[in-house]
Design a protein around this motif. Structure first.
Motif, PDB file in Angstrom:
ATOM      1  N   ILE A 155       0.862  -1.185   0.000  1.00 22.47           N
ATOM      2  CA  ILE A 155       0.000   0.000   0.000  1.00 22.47           C
ATOM      3  C   ILE A 155       0.896   1.232   0.000  1.00 22.47           C
ATOM      4  N   GLU A 156       0.660   2.141  -0.931  1.00 22.88           N
ATOM      5  CA  GLU A 156       1.437   3.369  -0.859  1.00 22.88           C
ATOM      6  C   GLU A 156       0.658   4.575  -1.358  1.00 22.88           C
ATOM      7  N   GLY A 157       1.225   5.752  -1.030  1.00 24.90           N
ATOM      8  CA  GLY A 157       0.704   6.996  -1.573  1.00 24.90           C
ATOM      9  C   GLY A 157       1.535   7.303  -2.792  1.00 24.90           C
ATOM     10  N   ASN A 158       2.515   8.192  -2.598  1.00 27.05           N
ATOM     11  CA  ASN A 158       3.445   8.475  -3.691  1.00 27.05           C
ATOM     12  C   ASN A 158       4.702   7.613  -3.612  1.00 27.05           C
ATOM     13  N   GLY A 159       4.757   6.739  -2.632  1.00 25.95           N
ATOM     14  CA  GLY A 159       5.947   5.913  -2.474  1.00 25.95           C
ATOM     15  C   GLY A 159       7.146   6.719  -2.029  1.00 25.95           C
ATOM     16  N   SER A 160       6.888   7.926  -1.471  1.00 22.76           N
ATOM     17  CA  SER A 160       8.016   8.745  -1.058  1.00 22.76           C
ATOM     18  C   SER A 160       8.709   8.116   0.130  1.00 22.76           C
ATOM     19  N   LYS A 161       8.007   7.291   0.895  1.00 28.12           N
ATOM     20  CA  LYS A 161       8.628   6.638   2.048  1.00 28.12           C
ATOM     21  C   LYS A 161       8.718   5.149   1.858  1.00 28.12           C
ATOM     22  N   ARG A 162       8.853   4.683   0.605  1.00 28.34           N
ATOM     23  CA  ARG A 162       8.939   3.257   0.338  1.00 28.34           C
ATOM     24  C   ARG A 162      10.136   2.662   1.068  1.00 28.34           C
ATOM     25  N   GLY A 163      11.158   3.504   1.241  1.00 29.00           N
ATOM     26  CA  GLY A 163      12.376   3.040   1.908  1.00 29.00           C
ATOM     27  C   GLY A 163      12.253   2.975   3.416  1.00 29.00           C
ATOM     28  N   LEU A 164      11.044   3.088   3.897  1.00 28.36           N
ATOM     29  CA  LEU A 164      10.830   3.157   5.333  1.00 28.36           C
ATOM     30  C   LEU A 164      10.489   1.781   5.905  1.00 28.36           C
ATOM     31  N   LEU A 165      10.984   1.511   7.107  1.00 24.64           N
ATOM     32  CA  LEU A 165      10.690   0.259   7.794  1.00 24.64           C
ATOM     33  C   LEU A 165      11.129  -0.951   6.968  1.00 24.64           C
TER      34      LEU A 165
ATOM     35  N   THR B  13      10.372  14.646   3.613  1.00 21.39           N
ATOM     36  CA  THR B  13      11.519  13.735   3.694  1.00 21.39           C
ATOM     37  C   THR B  13      12.087  13.385   2.333  1.00 21.39           C
ATOM     38  N   HIS B  14      11.717  14.147   1.272  1.00 20.27           N
ATOM     39  CA  HIS B  14      12.172  13.619   0.000  1.00 20.27           C
ATOM     40  C   HIS B  14      13.675  13.734  -0.205  1.00 20.27           C
ATOM     41  N   ALA B  15      14.306  14.698   0.455  1.00 19.95           N
ATOM     42  CA  ALA B  15      15.770  14.732   0.353  1.00 19.95           C
ATOM     43  C   ALA B  15      16.379  13.539   1.085  1.00 19.95           C
TER      44      ALA B  15
ATOM     45  N   ALA C  73      -0.445   7.754   7.756  1.00 20.28           N
ATOM     46  CA  ALA C  73      -0.069   6.343   7.944  1.00 20.28           C
ATOM     47  C   ALA C  73       1.274   6.210   8.641  1.00 20.28           C
ATOM     48  N   THR C  74       2.124   7.241   8.554  1.00 19.48           N
ATOM     49  CA  THR C  74       3.419   7.169   9.233  1.00 19.48           C
ATOM     50  C   THR C  74       3.444   8.036  10.503  1.00 19.48           C
ATOM     51  N   ASN C  75       2.397   8.800  10.737  1.00 13.19           N
ATOM     52  CA  ASN C  75       2.289   9.693  11.903  1.00 13.19           C
ATOM     53  C   ASN C  75       3.588  10.459  12.154  1.00 13.19           C
ATOM     54  N   LEU C  76       4.059  11.129  11.130  1.00 13.57           N
ATOM     55  CA  LEU C  76       5.326  11.846  11.230  1.00 13.57           C
ATOM     56  C   LEU C  76       5.052  13.305  11.562  1.00 13.57           C
ATOM     57  N   SER C  77       5.627  13.773  12.668  1.00 15.79           N
ATOM     58  CA  SER C  77       5.431  15.162  13.058  1.00 15.79           C
ATOM     59  C   SER C  77       6.770  15.862  13.174  1.00 15.79           C
TER      60      SER C  77
ATOM     61  N   LEU D 160      14.088   2.361  12.858  1.00 13.04           N
ATOM     62  CA  LEU D 160      15.136   2.410  11.832  1.00 13.04           C
ATOM     63  C   LEU D 160      14.480   3.095  10.644  1.00 13.04           C
ATOM     64  N   PHE D 161      14.803   4.365  10.460  1.00 10.16           N
ATOM     65  CA  PHE D 161      14.021   5.221   9.578  1.00 10.16           C
ATOM     66  C   PHE D 161      14.416   5.021   8.120  1.00 10.16           C
ATOM     67  N   ARG D 162      15.700   4.915   7.897  1.00  8.39           N
ATOM     68  CA  ARG D 162      16.157   4.732   6.530  1.00  8.39           C
ATOM     69  C   ARG D 162      17.387   3.838   6.565  1.00  8.39           C
TER      70      ARG D 162
ATOM     71  N   PHE E 149      -2.612  -6.467   3.547  1.00  7.93           N
ATOM     72  CA  PHE E 149      -1.978  -5.139   3.495  1.00  7.93           C
ATOM     73  C   PHE E 149      -0.565  -5.129   4.064  1.00  7.93           C
ATOM     74  N   ASN E 150       0.387  -4.747   3.238  1.00  9.55           N
ATOM     75  CA  ASN E 150       1.768  -4.491   3.682  1.00  9.55           C
ATOM     76  C   ASN E 150       2.316  -5.560   4.622  1.00  9.55           C
ATOM     77  N   PRO E 151       2.256  -6.842   4.244  1.00  9.95           N
ATOM     78  CA  PRO E 151       2.744  -7.846   5.190  1.00  9.95           C
ATOM     79  C   PRO E 151       4.215  -7.612   5.527  1.00  9.95           C
ATOM     80  N   GLY E 152       4.534  -7.711   6.802  1.00  6.21           N
ATOM     81  CA  GLY E 152       5.918  -7.603   7.239  1.00  6.21           C
ATOM     82  C   GLY E 152       6.467  -6.199   7.284  1.00  6.21           C
ATOM     83  N   ARG E 153       5.619  -5.180   7.070  1.00  5.48           N
ATOM     84  CA  ARG E 153       6.104  -3.806   7.022  1.00  5.48           C
ATOM     85  C   ARG E 153       6.705  -3.355   8.357  1.00  5.48           C
ATOM     86  N   MET E 154       5.996  -3.605   9.425  1.00  4.47           N
ATOM     87  CA  MET E 154       6.424  -3.085  10.724  1.00  4.47           C
ATOM     88  C   MET E 154       7.268  -4.084  11.503  1.00  4.47           C
TER      89      MET E 154
HETATM   90  C1  LIG Z   1      10.012   4.700   9.502  1.00  8.01           C
HETATM   91  C2  LIG Z   1       9.924   5.756   8.432  1.00  8.01           C
HETATM   92  C3  LIG Z   1      10.676   5.601   7.280  1.00  8.01           C
HETATM   93  C4  LIG Z   1      10.594   6.543   6.252  1.00  8.01           C
HETATM   94  N1  LIG Z   1      11.268   6.314   5.129  1.00  8.01           N
HETATM   95  C5  LIG Z   1      11.114   7.177   4.121  1.00  8.01           C
HETATM   96  C6  LIG Z   1      11.738   6.945   2.862  1.00  8.01           C
HETATM   97  O1  LIG Z   1      12.432   5.944   2.659  1.00  8.01           O
HETATM   98  N2  LIG Z   1      11.557   7.861   1.900  1.00  8.01           N
HETATM   99  C7  LIG Z   1      10.807   8.959   2.092  1.00  8.01           C
HETATM  100  O2  LIG Z   1      10.677   9.770   1.190  1.00  8.01           O
HETATM  101  N3  LIG Z   1      10.206   9.196   3.244  1.00  8.01           N
HETATM  102  C8  LIG Z   1      10.341   8.330   4.257  1.00  8.01           C
HETATM  103  N4  LIG Z   1       9.707   8.564   5.410  1.00  8.01           N
HETATM  104  C9  LIG Z   1       8.931   9.738   5.587  1.00  8.01           C
HETATM  105  C10 LIG Z   1       7.419   9.556   5.396  1.00  8.01           C
HETATM  106  O3  LIG Z   1       7.070   8.234   5.153  1.00  8.01           O
HETATM  107  C11 LIG Z   1       6.923  10.451   4.255  1.00  8.01           C
HETATM  108  O4  LIG Z   1       7.216  11.798   4.505  1.00  8.01           O
HETATM  109  C12 LIG Z   1       5.427  10.459   3.944  1.00  8.01           C
HETATM  110  O5  LIG Z   1       4.670   9.651   4.750  1.00  8.01           O
HETATM  111  C13 LIG Z   1       5.331  10.015   2.540  1.00  8.01           C
HETATM  112  O6  LIG Z   1       4.042  10.068   2.023  1.00  8.01           O
HETATM  113  P1  LIG Z   1       3.723   9.166   0.799  1.00  8.01           P
HETATM  114  O7  LIG Z   1       2.362   9.513   0.475  1.00  8.01           O
HETATM  115  O8  LIG Z   1       4.732   9.280  -0.243  1.00  8.01           O
HETATM  116  O9  LIG Z   1       3.835   7.784   1.531  1.00  8.01           O
HETATM  117  P2  LIG Z   1       4.334   6.423   1.005  1.00  8.01           P
HETATM  118  O10 LIG Z   1       5.805   6.368   0.996  1.00  8.01           O
HETATM  119  O11 LIG Z   1       3.647   6.065  -0.249  1.00  8.01           O
HETATM  120  O12 LIG Z   1       3.799   5.538   2.174  1.00  8.01           O
HETATM  121  C14 LIG Z   1       4.279   5.694   3.498  1.00  8.01           C
HETATM  122  C15 LIG Z   1       3.632   4.645   4.348  1.00  8.01           C
HETATM  123  O13 LIG Z   1       2.276   4.966   4.476  1.00  8.01           O
HETATM  124  C16 LIG Z   1       1.481   3.954   3.949  1.00  8.01           C
HETATM  125  N5  LIG Z   1       0.436   4.597   3.178  1.00  8.01           N
HETATM  126  C17 LIG Z   1       0.549   5.555   2.239  1.00  8.01           C
HETATM  127  N6  LIG Z   1      -0.636   5.926   1.778  1.00  8.01           N
HETATM  128  C18 LIG Z   1      -1.529   5.195   2.469  1.00  8.01           C
HETATM  129  C19 LIG Z   1      -2.930   5.119   2.457  1.00  8.01           C
HETATM  130  N7  LIG Z   1      -3.659   5.888   1.668  1.00  8.01           N
HETATM  131  N8  LIG Z   1      -3.516   4.264   3.306  1.00  8.01           N
HETATM  132  C20 LIG Z   1      -2.789   3.483   4.128  1.00  8.01           C
HETATM  133  N9  LIG Z   1      -1.467   3.497   4.174  1.00  8.01           N
HETATM  134  C21 LIG Z   1      -0.846   4.342   3.364  1.00  8.01           C
HETATM  135  C22 LIG Z   1       2.371   3.113   3.080  1.00  8.01           C
HETATM  136  O14 LIG Z   1       1.950   1.771   3.057  1.00  8.01           O
HETATM  137  C23 LIG Z   1       3.682   3.255   3.757  1.00  8.01           C
HETATM  138  O15 LIG Z   1       3.811   2.326   4.812  1.00  8.01           O
HETATM  139  C24 LIG Z   1       9.772   7.662   6.416  1.00  8.01           C
HETATM  140  C25 LIG Z   1       9.016   7.816   7.566  1.00  8.01           C
HETATM  141  C26 LIG Z   1       9.088   6.867   8.571  1.00  8.01           C
HETATM  142  C27 LIG Z   1       8.243   7.029   9.809  1.00  8.01           C
END
Ligand SMILES: Cc1cc2nc3c(=O)[nH]c(=O)nc-3n(C[C@H](O)[C@H](O)[C@H](O)COP(=O)(O)OP(=O)(O)OC[C@H]3O[C@@H](n4cnc5c(N)ncnc54)[C@H](O)[C@@H]3O)c2cc1C
Ligand SMILES: Cc1cc2nc3c(=O)[nH]c(=O)nc-3n(C[C@H](O)[C@H](O)[C@H](O)COP(=O)(O)OP(=O)(O)OC[C@H]3O[C@@H](n4cnc5c(N)ncnc54)[C@H](O)[C@@H]3O)c2cc1C
Lengths: 384, 476
Positions: free
Chosen positions: A23-33, A89-91, A106-110, A337-339, A375-380
């Motif tokens: 499951i992802e949004g823009n995949g900007s945090k694909r490298g997370l967890l 976090t894109h940089a 979904a990541t509760n990032l503040s 482990l953030f990245r 959904f996202n098996p093994g993510r956390m």
């Molecule tokens: C542990 C951790 C690691 C991170 N690693 C990265 C990284 O590698 N690169 C980066 O750019 N930022 C990273 N971030 C920052 C953060 O994830 C992003 O700033 C922001 O959440 C990205 O939004 P996105 O829409 O691109 O999310 P995505 O990267 O697409 O998704 C982030 C997470 O949210 C979930 N998600 C997204 N959309 C939905 C939805 N609609 N419903 C349910 N779940 C959803 C995804 O499954 C994923 O687990 C990380 C944050 C954390 C807490």
């Protein structure tokens, strides 16, 4: 990748799924967890647009794939903001696309203002999500106070897409502050720096940012309010903080840039081969934790939230991870482990393990929302 | 009247054996079994409903709570947790076959740390007790329900209680760091901690507001805050509720978030004035109490701005306090609002819906019409900044028809709140009171989803099983 542009499309995709979905949004945090083992990706990136904005009711709703910059621009036009200041976090992750509001929830990032204004989940008023049975479920709503039934908003926030696919988000929004200024204190060591931050945070002046740059070291305290208040409080604080080191003042707009870089953890970003950890601890535990990490490896560090949030960059090795883990346990804190390069993320516990009684409940809660484990098996955690 | 699930006859039959077993787990005076001493536990703040429990246990340690929970779980006995019993939704209402676990003896403050801005307290410490323990250093615990003298932090956590100052400081959920709790199966676990964000599922957030259905909270780690330099109130009275509502919009729209923003309608103004002689304008249709914080100069500046905004709405009167005493006088009537209504009518129901603030004029008009239709008086107080509405419906408890009408009137108000985009409860919880209205706000599959999460914590549905969810799905 499947990226439907309607909620019904998300429902169809979930109903049709026979294999796990990433499951992802823009995949900007694909490298997370932890890396997700899934044959297919379901993205909410095309589920975009603000659906409700009532500035005087301090509420905004948007589809989950709405880019954060679009929301922030809309709010800015009416002099408002998302108070928790989510990082960009894109940089850090070396990706182009902006975060989506669904990903942020979904990541509760503040960001830095969390110390004063609360976290993303504190400002989350309502959600719509699709559960593993393909049902659209609502929780919370669009009003500021709501205790009707179990609070699934809190449960889904920070669940990293493992419990449901968020389709719409409703946030509380606040007036943007009129003026800002930052006081910089040149402190002799980390422990004094933490005390300076605590002194600010236990003053009546409503500090909205309290960070510590270990280089220097320098303690940073931010004021944000009406111009009259900022001027008055800065003068009072200057006097109060002088006992910790030499105090200087950073005016807006330099102050804004400074906090943006702290928000996005720029000071520790040393390149993609490094691992980055994000630790949440009790502020008074910070000096010992910092010392332990510096002894273990050449750690780059940034402290925020009065010392309660520690960003750590270091070698992407299991030894470094073990050192972070040990230091966090000693501080009774929590870590992410953030990245990190994928092999490390797959090999270690990227967040702390749970006590057995809680892990059993977690497994049953996961099954209650996503019975087939789509959904996202093994993510956390492995197997979660 | 809202029905309770039938007691299990086999449990009632074993009453004496159960009480004897409980006495071995909680020695001394910790177990109450005789009828007269059970009486105080038969009801809570929703006193129209009464049901004495099978027994009451008053543990003094988390380990005792765990032992009682393990015993009850092993023997299929229902459990109802109880703090001070001030719930206005019947959250602490017992069952005939249930053991009440009362937390009032767990009332120690375990730790206070001003530098880390936290306090660790047992579940039976009162809300005000926390502030009292830290105020000598200028600190306070922010959520301040009107019941703060009596209500306990464990109850606050389970109801996610709010207060007059939550517009600025948030509700209970926003002021917690961690919990120690006992699961329905009797395991002791900790969630959250003494730091801000814990990775993993947000158990702390889910437990908050879970109305005693997911576990027994025994210890709470709260954030404590340094108080402001000072605070001052002003009063603004208007010719119409719509006008007052527009003034609220204009204040928020100007970027000022007052620390409190309270709204009273005409019947409420009259009741409070008769009671407190606070100098409220009796010709006003609506009145606002607005409080700001900061240094004296900051207060002056903010109050001047707000006064200027209010002046644009043709006010009947604008009174800015110039001292702490004048602020207190302004608050005096509002703080006594429930008591004031109690003088007009000893029996009243305090409702607690939330509405989008823009809907206030429409909702008040409809409530006025319903008041005529039901033949019952109503006074409205409203946390105007956050949309939380408290209509006080007056009735005569000696007349069953009057009570039934009041319940129906209340249900109609809550349905209206949902209709305009709000919710059934802003801070008092669902309890038994609003249990059977849950289908107004949620679809069947949404309720099933919430129930499935309750089941994940409490597979046998032994913990507060008669609250929040309509009974028909209660597993037998
Ligand atoms: C542990 C951790 C690691 C991170 N690693 C990265 C990284 O590698 N690169 C980066 O750019 N930022 C990273 N971030 C920052 C953060 O994830 C992003 O700033 C922001 O959440 C990205 O939004 P996105 O829409 O691109 O999310 P995505 O990267 O697409 O998704 C982030 C997470 O949210 C979930 N998600 C997204 N959309 C939905 C939805 N609609 N419903 C349910 N779940 C959803 C995804 O499954 C994923 O687990 C990380 C944050 C954390 C807490
Ligand atoms: C005059 C008056 C004014 C009020 N004003 C406000 C107000 O301004 N704002 C507001 O939000 N509320 C208000 N209330 C409602 C009430 O005070 C709150 O809901 C309060 O939090 C209840 O606390 P308590 O200790 O009395 O809990 P109880 O009434 O004993 O219990 C409340 C619920 O929590 C559960 N519970 C209690 N303790 C525990 C525990 N340790 N572990 C697990 N479950 C537990 C119970 O089972 C029950 O479901 C008011 C009530 C009165 C009578």
């Amino acid at each position: 990748m499947n990226a439907p542009d309607t909620e019904a499309g998300i429902v169809d995709a979930v109903l049709a799924a026979r294999e796990p979905l990433a499951i992802e949004g823009n995949g900007s945090k694909r490298g997370l967890l932890r890396p997700v083992q899934a044959a297919e990706t379901l993205s909410t990136r095309n589920l975009s647009g603000i659906t409700l904005y009532k500035p005087t009711e301090m509420v905004l709703s948007a589809r989950a794939g709405t880019p954060l910059p679009e929301i922030e621009a809309t709010l800015a036009e009416r002099g408002q903001m998302l108070a928790p200041e989510p990082p960009d976090t894109h940089a850090l992750f070396g990706v182009r696309q902006p975060a989506t509001i669904g990903g942020i929830v979904a990541t509760n990032l503040s960001g830095p203002r969390r110390i004063n204004a609360g976290s993303i989940r504190d400002h989350l008023l309502g959600i719509r999500f699709v559960n593993g049975r393909g049902e659209v479920v609502r929780s919370g709503g669009r009003v500021l106070k709501n205790v009707t039934g179990l609070d699934l908003c809190k449960l889904l926030a920070g669940s990293h897409g493992t419990l449901g696919v968020l389709t719409e988000i409703t946030m509380k929004v606040l007036p943007a502050t009129e003026a800002t200024a930052t006081l910089k204190v040149a402190v002799p060591d980390i422990a004094t720096g933490i005390r300076a931050l605590s002194a600010g945070l236990t003053s009546p002046y409503g500090i909205t940012g309290a960070a510590l740059l270990p280089m220097g070291p320098t303690a940073l305290l931010r004021l944000e309010d009406f111009a009259e208040s900022v001027t008055y409080r800065a003068a009072r604080l200057r006097e109060d903080l002088a006992r910790f080191g030499e105090v200087s003042m950073v005016e807006a707009p330099e102050s804004r840039l400074l906090w943006r870089s702290i928000r996005d953890a720029d000071p520790i970003n040393g390149g993609p081969d490094h691992a980055i950890w994000r630790l949440s601890i009790r502020p008074s535990a910070a000096p010992a934790l910092v010392a332990a990490l510096q002894e273990a490896f050449a750690a780059r560090l940034l402290l925020d939230w009065g010392g309660g949030l520690v960003w750590v960059a270091g070698p992407a090795t299991e030894e470094a991870h073990q050192a972070v883990l040990a230091a966090t346990i000693a501080a009774r804190g929590s870590y992410t482990l953030f990245r990190a390069p994928e092999p490390l993320r797959a090999a270690v516990a990227v967040i702390p393990p749970e006590a057995p009684a809680l892990a059993a409940i977690a497994a049953r809660v996961k099954a209650a929302l996503d019975p087939a484990g789509l959904f996202n098996p093994g993510r956390m955690r492995a197997g979660q | 009247m809202i029905p309770l699930p039938p007691p299990k006859p086999e449990i009632l039959a074993r009453r004496d054996a159960i009480i004897a077993a409980l006495r071995t787990l909680v020695p001394g005076e910790g177990v109450i079994g005789d009828e007269t001493r059970l009486k105080p536990y038969e009801t809570d703040g929703l006193s129209a409903y009464r049901q004495p429990p099978l027994a009451v246990v008053l543990p003094t340690t988390t380990e005792q709570v765990a032992a009682v929970m393990r015993y009850c779980h092993g023997n299929g006995i229902r459990v109802v947790p109880r703090g001070a019993g001030t719930s206005l939704s019947g959250g602490a209402l017992p069952l005939a076959d249930a053991v009440v676990i009362g937390l009032m003896r767990m009332n120690r403050i375990l730790e206070i740390d001003f530098d880390d801005r936290l306090a660790v307290v047992e579940a039976g410490v009162t809300n005000l007790g926390i502030t009292k323990a830290v105020e000598h250093e200028g600190f306070f615990y922010a959520p301040d329900p009107s019941s703060q003298l009596a209500c306990m932090i464990g109850g606050n956590v389970n109801m996610n209680s709010g207060g007059a100052h939550c517009l600025k400081y948030g509700v209970t959920a926003n002021n917690l760091l961690g919990l120690k709790l006992v699961t329905p199966e009797g395991e002791i676990v900790e969630v959250g901690g003494d730091h801000l964000d814990t990775a993993g599922y947000d158990w702390l957030g889910l437990m908050t507001g879970s109305e005693g259905m997911l576990g027994i909270v025994t210890e709470v780690t709260v954030r404590i805050l340094r108080g402001p330099e000072g605070a001052r109130a002003m009063l603004a009275a208007f010719k119409g509720t719509e006008i007052a509502g527009a003034a609220v919009d204009a204040i928020i729209g100007s970027g000022i978030i007052p620390v409190a923003l309270e709204f009273m309608d005409k019947p409420c103004i009259h009741a409070c004035e008769a009671f407190a002689h606070a100098g409220y304008p009796l010709d006003a249709e609506a009145m606002l109490i607005i409080e700001v914080e900061g240094s004296v100069a900051e207060q002056d500046f903010l109050l001047a701005r707000i006064k200027e905004i209010c002046a644009r709405f043709d006010p009947i009167s604008l009174k800015v306090a110039t001292s702490a005493e004048e602020s207190m006088a302004i608050w005096k009537g509002r703080k006594g609002a429930f008591g004031a209504v109690g003088r007009i009518s000893p029996d009243y129901l305090c409702m607690d819906g939330t509405i989008p603030t823009g809907e206030l004029p429409f909702v008040l008009k409809r409530i006025g019409e319903m008041s005529t239709q039901y033949g019952l008086q109503v006074a409205n107080v409203f946390h105007a900044g956050d949309g939380n509405l408290h209509p006080l419906i007056m009735f005569d408890a000696n007349n069953p028809a009057s009570f039934r009408a009041a319940e129906d009137f209340g249900a109609d108000i809550l349905k209206l709140c949902v209709e305009v985009g709000g919710c059934l409860t802003g801070e008092h919880g669902v309890g038994v009171e609003k249990r059977d209205l849950m289908h107004v706000q949620f679809q069947p599959h949404e309720l099933a989803q919430q129930r499935a999460i309750k089941t994940a914590f409490d597979p046998a549905w032994l913990l507060n099983p008669h609250k929040v969810f309509p009974l028909e799905a209660l597993p037998q």
